[in-house]
Design a protein around this motif. Structure first.
Motif, PDB file in Angstrom:
ATOM      1  N   ASN A 181      -4.443   2.753  -1.125  1.00  0.00           N
ATOM      2  CA  ASN A 181      -3.874   4.059  -1.323  1.00  0.00           C
ATOM      3  C   ASN A 181      -4.600   5.057  -0.505  1.00  0.00           C
ATOM      4  O   ASN A 181      -5.957   4.854  -0.756  1.00  0.00           O
ATOM      5  CB  ASN A 181      -3.852   4.445  -2.883  1.00  0.00           C
TER       6      ASN A 181
ATOM      7  N   GLY B  65       0.723  -1.264  -0.118  1.00  0.00           N
ATOM      8  CA  GLY B  65      -0.015   0.129  -0.221  1.00  0.00           C
ATOM      9  C   GLY B  65       0.875   1.084  -0.061  1.00  0.00           C
ATOM     10  O   GLY B  65       2.062   1.146  -0.056  1.00  0.00           O
ATOM     11  N   TYR B  66       0.117   2.237   0.053  1.00  0.00           N
ATOM     12  CA  TYR B  66       0.636   3.751  -0.160  1.00  0.00           C
ATOM     13  C   TYR B  66       0.047   4.697   0.767  1.00  0.00           C
ATOM     14  O   TYR B  66      -0.999   4.804   0.758  1.00  0.00           O
ATOM     15  CB  TYR B  66       0.633   4.198  -1.544  1.00  0.00           C
TER      16      TYR B  66
ATOM     17  N   GLU C 195      -3.855  -3.988  -3.287  1.00  0.00           N
ATOM     18  CA  GLU C 195      -2.895  -2.560  -3.157  1.00  0.00           C
ATOM     19  C   GLU C 195      -3.969  -1.598  -2.749  1.00  0.00           C
ATOM     20  O   GLU C 195      -5.281  -1.435  -2.994  1.00  0.00           O
ATOM     21  CB  GLU C 195      -2.610  -2.406  -4.511  1.00  0.00           C
TER      22      GLU C 195
ATOM     23  N   ILE D  85       3.234   6.773  -7.340  1.00  0.00           N
ATOM     24  CA  ILE D  85       2.676   5.251  -7.095  1.00  0.00           C
ATOM     25  C   ILE D  85       3.132   4.383  -8.137  1.00  0.00           C
ATOM     26  O   ILE D  85       3.582   3.279  -8.023  1.00  0.00           O
ATOM     27  CB  ILE D  85       0.981   5.250  -6.898  1.00  0.00           C
TER      28      ILE D  85
ATOM     29  N   THR E  21       0.664  12.031  -7.066  1.00  0.00           N
ATOM     30  CA  THR E  21       0.510  10.730  -6.291  1.00  0.00           C
ATOM     31  C   THR E  21       0.377   9.726  -7.438  1.00  0.00           C
ATOM     32  O   THR E  21       1.170   8.653  -7.044  1.00  0.00           O
ATOM     33  CB  THR E  21      -0.784  10.981  -5.298  1.00  0.00           C
TER      34      THR E  21
ATOM     35  N   THR F 199      -0.350   8.072   1.028  1.00  0.00           N
ATOM     36  CA  THR F 199      -0.148   9.159  -0.084  1.00  0.00           C
ATOM     37  C   THR F 199      -0.413  10.747   0.549  1.00  0.00           C
ATOM     38  O   THR F 199      -0.203  11.492  -0.265  1.00  0.00           O
ATOM     39  CB  THR F 199      -0.911   8.913  -1.161  1.00  0.00           C
TER      40      THR F 199
ATOM     41  N   ASP G 229      -7.001   7.598  -2.147  1.00  0.00           N
ATOM     42  CA  ASP G 229      -8.200   7.128  -2.966  1.00  0.00           C
ATOM     43  C   ASP G 229      -9.474   7.205  -2.002  1.00  0.00           C
ATOM     44  O   ASP G 229      -9.529   6.793  -0.913  1.00  0.00           O
ATOM     45  CB  ASP G 229      -7.842   5.600  -3.174  1.00  0.00           C
TER      46      ASP G 229
END
Length: 768
Positions: free
Chosen positions: A126, A78-79, A124, A105, A101, A81, A129
């Motif tokens: 983020n 995951g990120y 995944e 990513i 971003t 962000t 999102d």
RNA sequence: GGCCGAGUGGCGGAAUUGGUAUACGCGUUCGACUUAAAAUCGAAUGGGGAAACUCGUACGGGUUCAAGUCCCGUCUCGGCUACCA
């Protein structure tokens, strides 16, 4: 002959993994699960650095190790962000943070894939999102409904450059953790999470955690529980009283004056007319002082308020002072000073000539009520920034906050033109006029009827740490549209078995524990601690031993190392071999070559048929070394001793070069190597036509017939004698053999005082 | 100032938790292959000494048959924390 070409091999296998998704996992109720994760990265424009590679590779080695043992292993990615860098970049360039971003990513994903990690890419996540932050907002609302998300007007750390409020954890030595600028105090209305509600449980549950002691100690200190009492001191000739907090109520008879913090709320009512001017000036100065100045100048300062209080134990009148060594945010913001016992009070008393009397100890409960306080404060979560998760709150015309109804979630971040915060301390969201207006259903308090009411949205966004406080649970069901986390998925996968990172010892790791306990109380989680085992990895420094930084020009780019021809496997193995995973280490470019040579030797062993003819007779000697290596590598990975696991593989290969290799050796080697160098190992296993199931060792090969007996005289090594293992069972026989040894005889000719036989060490010590 | 780690060859680091110090790797040296170099393969590599030996795990003591490991004291480095009453 074919030569080891890592770039070619790695591309081949990465394409296969991309297509076949071998690391995609689902719930399999009959198979034991294993859930591993690293602390998800903030995807910066610079891409992966060697520290990420260390962090991710540790998780990957364990992932593959357990996968090869056929557990149901989940390793998502995951990120994290939201945050200032993307926003600052937006302010500078006008590029939307959403766009930046997205690009970052994509780059991180590509690089992580280039390292061959066994990630389930269908999991995944983020944090920026809307599908994700919808549920961050849902979490906020749960806390809000229970009164654990609340607003409070207070002095807050304020960064004048980033124009935002900062949490205590984000102020480092009086400076902003992001931009490094000195911070100020500013009085503002802010949102808080009431983490203090869980202070006791957060503290007590630390003991049972399988976490590094260092982190556990830091968390204990951070929570900082103090058990003491609150005692009321009546102010002379006044209706007011001052409540102090003390851990030593038993020393009350030694209290010869009171001290209150400059920010103390009742100060205005207490101060005498002729002291007013001095006190107000002192307070104004103290508020202006930066944290740095307060820290650097430990010299005690303060002024007399002109007022007196009555010591309830001695009935004496004692002066009330104001001084900045008393902190407004801790205890009651007021103390009873006992200069006889307390170093700080003594220093203050000596400087201002206040009385110091020997303390007569009394019963602890005589004058106060027992009270426990904490160093930990509530968690300040509002940020006056655009690039964060919008707080799902709206205000009615009287300024009262209302929850945005769940069916209106997510509260989307509006797209705007200008990301700059205005000077008022509100975020750029305040400029999105249309977005600000919202219609919320409200229940009339008298009639009970529901009507829609026009309100104004909250313009603060949430601290990024809120977004990362629940992502581990989202991994279990990352695309669920009905829940933040699916109950069935949660009860199978969670809590996380291994969590690996090299940062956030208190902040993030305390917040996830807090949210876990809260959501467990609300019935959403079937456990109260989110992380079973925490691995806290060390940093990788530059070859010069200093921290890598762009400005110093000493940064090693992992993608450069790969593309120079070493490949991802070499990089991975090197970073595991560099030292114990939890210690800092300095990069050594020449040692990278050594690891490459090792993988090259593995390759040649398997693919260079001219050099190594397979001997399928499988000699005893090979079987012994092979079983020994399997045991060592298996146990080392269990203990996270990755560096010695790699060393054991190197020794094994050295041995095979000397003794010759069998197909069993090659298969075992490839399987043991796979967690570290998955591409090369896969290539080998393909040629050997073997699966990758983790090999088992057989103890019968580890028990040898003969053993080397170590002989010491007076503790000094004098001889090594090879004897039948059988003979070790009889001490008398062993001693006899030792005594008749020529070398030993020389040393013991003047007689023996005593002999010590240590069977488990194959050692005899003779004292003469 | 407080709390917690760490200190082992030229370097990164091993050492079954009291039992053969320096595994593995780097570097260095020598040899093989080569016209040569690179790559590769092999050997050596803590200090002193010709050798037997001896000295060696930051420093000084101690416990023990035996200490890198345990105890007491000192020094150095790193991390966290910083007036938390």
């Amino acid at each position: 002959m074919k030569r080891y070409n890592p770039l070619e091999i790695e591309e081949k296998w990465q394409q296969k993994w991309e297509k076949n998704k071998p690391y995609k996992v689902e719930i399999r109720p009959s198979v034991p699960k294993m859930f591993l994760a690293e602390m998800f990265p903030y995807p910066s424009g610079a891409g992966l650095h060697v520290g990420h590679v260390r962090n991710f590779t540790i998780v990957d080695v364990l992932t593959r190790f357990y996968e090869q043992q056929r557990l149901n292993v989940m390793r998502p990615f995951g990120y994290d962000t939201f945050g200032l860098p993307a926003e600052n970049y937006a302010i500078k360039t006008g590029t939307a943070p959403q766009e930046v971003t997205k690009i970052n990513i994509a780059n991180f994903r590509k690089q992580a894939k280039r390292l061959g990690y066994a990630i389930d890419w269908d999991r995944e996540i983020n944090t920026s999102d809307p599908e994700y932050y919808k549920w961050t907002q849902w979490c906020f609302l749960q806390l809000f409904r229970k009164g654990l998300a609340y607003q409070k007007e207070s002095y807050q750390w304020w960064c004048p450059v980033d124009q935002t409020v900062l949490a205590n954890e984000q102020v480092e030595n009086g400076h902003c953790w992001r931009c490094g600028h000195e911070v100020e105090k500013k009085k503002m209305k802010q949102w808080f999470f009431k983490i203090t509600e869980y202070a006791d449980e957060l503290l007590e549950d630390i003991d049972a955690l399988d976490w590094p002691e260092k982190i556990k100690t830091m968390q204990r200190n951070w929570i900082g529980r103090s058990v003491g009492a609150e005692i009321d001191f009546k102010v002379k000739d006044s209706a007011h009283s001052i409540t102090v907090f003390t851990t030593r109520p038993d020393t009350i008879k030694g209290a010869t004056f009171l001290v209150v913090a400059p920010e103390y709320s009742k100060l205005d009512y207490i101060v005498s007319d002729n002291a007013k001017e001095a006190v107000m000036k002192y307070r104004a100065d103290a508020l202006k002082k930066s944290e740095i100045e307060r820290q650097e100048n430990k010299e005690k300062t303060g002024v007399f308020t002109g007022a007196y209080a009555i010591n309830p134990a001695t009935k004496e009148e004692i002066p009330i002072w104001v001084a900045d060594y008393v902190l407004a945010g801790y205890g009651t913001g007021a103390i009873m000073a006992v200069p006889y016992n307390d170093e700080r009070d003594r220093e203050f008393a000596e400087k201002f000539n206040l009385p110091i009397v020997e303390t007569e100890i009394v019963d602890r409960d005589l004058y106060g009520t027992p009270k426990t306080t904490y160093r930990m404060r509530d968690w300040l979560i509002s940020r006056q920034r655009y690039w964060g998760c919008p707080i799902p709150i709206a205000y009615d015309k009287d300024g009262n906050p209302h929850a945005i109804p769940e069916e209106q979630l997510p509260v989307m971040l509006p797209e705007i033109e200008d990301y700059k915060p205005d000077k008022t301390g509100r975020s750029a969201l305040a400029k999105a006029k249309d977005w600000l207006k919202v219609s919320i259903p409200v229940k009339d308090s008298k009639t009970g009827e529901i009507h829609m009411e026009e309100m104004t949205r909250e313009t603060d966004t949430l601290d990024g740490y809120a977004c990362s406080s629940w992502y581990l649970w989202r991994y279990a069901s990352p695309h669920d549209t009905e829940h933040a986390w699916n109950p069935e998925a949660i009860s199978y996968w969670e809590p996380v078995d291994y969590y690996c990172g090299g940062d956030h010892a208190v902040a993030h790791l305390l917040y996830v524990r807090f949210w876990c306990k809260f959501f467990a109380d609300e019935g959403y989680l079937p456990f109260r601690e989110p992380i079973k085992k925490l691995l806290y990895n060390g940093y990788i420094n530059a070859p010069d031993g200093k921290k890598m930084s762009k400005s110093k020009g000493n940064v090693i780019d992992p993608l450069d190392v790969i593309n120079d021809g070493y490949g991802a496997d070499t990089l991975r193995v090197y970073e595991m071999f560099i030292g114990p995973y939890d210690m800092d280490a300095a990069w050594d470019t020449r040692s990278v070559g050594g690891v490459y040579r090792f993988l090259n030797r593995c390759y040649n062993l398997c693919f260079d048929d001219d050099m190594f003819v397979l001997n399928d007779g499988d000699s005893d000697k090979n079987a012994i070394v092979r079983n020994k290596t399997i045991k060592k590598v298996t146990e080392d990975i269990h203990k996270c001793n990755f560096n010695t696991a790699v060393a054991a593989l190197m020794e094994y290969v050295n041995e095979l070069y000397k003794e010759g290799v069998t197909s069993d050796d090659l298969t075992a080697l490839a399987k043991l190597l796979k967690p570290f160098a998955p591409h090369l190992a896969s290539e080998m296993l393909e040629k050997l036509d073997s699966d990758d199931e983790w090999p088992k060792w057989d103890d019968k090969y580890l028990a040898t017939d003969t053993v080397e007996l170590v002989v010491q005289v007076n503790g000094k090594l004098r001889a090594r004698i090879t004897i039948d293992k059988q003979k070790l069972n009889d001490e008398a026989t062993v001693i006899e053999i030792v005594k008749t040894n020529d070398k030993v005889a020389e040393y013991i000719k003047d007689g023996i005082k005593k002999t010590i036989f240590v069977k488990k060490a194959n050692l005899v010590n003779i004292v003469v």
